[in-house]
Design an enzyme around this catalytic site. Structure first.
Site, short mmCIF file in Angstrom:
data_model
loop_
_atom_site.label_atom_id
_atom_site.label_comp_id
_atom_site.label_asym_id
_atom_site.label_seq_id
_atom_site.Cartn_x
_atom_site.Cartn_y
_atom_site.Cartn_z
N SER A 139 0.85 -1.19 0.00
CA SER A 139 0.00 0.00 0.00
C SER A 139 0.89 1.23 0.00
O SER A 139 2.06 1.17 0.39
CB SER A 139 -0.88 0.00 1.26
OG SER A 139 -1.51 1.25 1.46
N TYR A 152 -1.97 -0.81 10.50
CA TYR A 152 -1.94 -1.05 9.05
C TYR A 152 -0.68 -0.45 8.43
O TYR A 152 0.03 -1.13 7.66
CB TYR A 152 -3.19 -0.43 8.42
CG TYR A 152 -3.30 -0.62 6.93
CD1 TYR A 152 -3.66 -1.86 6.39
CD2 TYR A 152 -3.06 0.43 6.05
CE1 TYR A 152 -3.77 -2.03 5.01
CE2 TYR A 152 -3.17 0.26 4.68
CZ TYR A 152 -3.53 -0.97 4.16
OH TYR A 152 -3.65 -1.15 2.80
#
Length: 255
Positions: A139, A152
């Protein structure tokens, strides 16, 4: 069109929706044999029904014994693994002060520990393959920081670090390891994020979406198919010199 990955066995974790499903379909179009691995068997089977010859293998990527059994089943069906796509992941959000130890560990187990286990389980096959490939869906959160997503962000930084470590260790072999770093993408995870923003702030859906896309100069969500196209490129023989990279797919977002 020539099938450039004909008969290469590709395992895609989290292949039942979103980016994983798009990557599976794109690899199949290049002739790869697909194994879709994940916990939601109904979702996996729905995607597999659209890919001739694809098989589904239920597995919990946070459990090493489950992974080993799943990879054995995949080999029994399609032979040695030539491509591993690490896509399974979760994206919880909360203010850092409210992040529980359980939430931290669950995120790490799914987004980082699972990569270690899957890469290790597939490694003998990948090293024996003429051109083994590991593609991890990370990501932009692995390249920069975002608020309210500390577990995350940390897990995705770790995912990129693991790919770089493997790339360095196996640089003298035909195996490559790379990370793809999409910005906010049109997936179920982002749809849930929009719901969370609207429910907590009272903003409209359009306003919530604008909050997520504000970092993207193109002011839009990335499509799963865009990520899939990049994944296929990394798997091609012509990409043999591309390894240890973290490739943003983010509309020009500054990292």
């Amino acid at each position: 069109m020539a099938m450039r990955l004909k008969d290469i066995h590709a395992v895609v974790t989290g292949g039942g929706s979103g980016i994983g499903a798009a990557i599976a379909r794109a690899l199949a179009e290049e002739g790869a044999r697909l194994t879709l691995l994940g916990r939601r068997l109904d979702a996996l089977e729905a995607v597999a029904a659209t890919i001739p010859g694809a098989i589904t293998v239920p597995a919990d990527v946070t459990d090493r014994a489950s992974i080993d059994a799943a990879f054995d089943a995949a080999r029994a069906a399609h032979g040695p693994i030539g491509i591993l796509v690490n896509n399974a992941g979760i994206a919880p959000s909360a203010p850092f002060a409210r992040v529980t130890a359980e939430a931290w560990r669950t995120t790490m187990a799914t987004n980082l520990d699972a990569l270690f286990d899957c890469c290790q389980a597939a490694l003998p096959d990948l090293l024996a393959a003429p051109a083994g490939r590991i593609v991890t869906v990370a990501s932009t959160a692995g390249l920069k920081g975002y608020g309210y997503t500390a577990p995350y962000v940390a897990s995705k930084h770790g995912a990129i670090g693991l790919m770089r470590a493997l790339a360095a260790e196996f640089a003298a072999t035909p195996l490559t390891a790379n990370a793809l770093c999409p910005g906010f993408t049109d997936t179920d995870i982002v749809a849930k994020a929009v719901e969370t923003i609207t429910s907590r702030t009272g903003r409209s859906e359009a306003e919530a979406l604008a909050e997520l896309t504000k970092h993207n100069p193109q002011k839009r969500l990335i499509t799963p198919e865009e990520v899939a196209a990049a994944a296929v490129w990394l798997c091609l023989p012509a990409s043999a010199s591309v390894t240890g990279q973290a490739i943003p797919i983010a509309g020009g977002e500054v990292m």
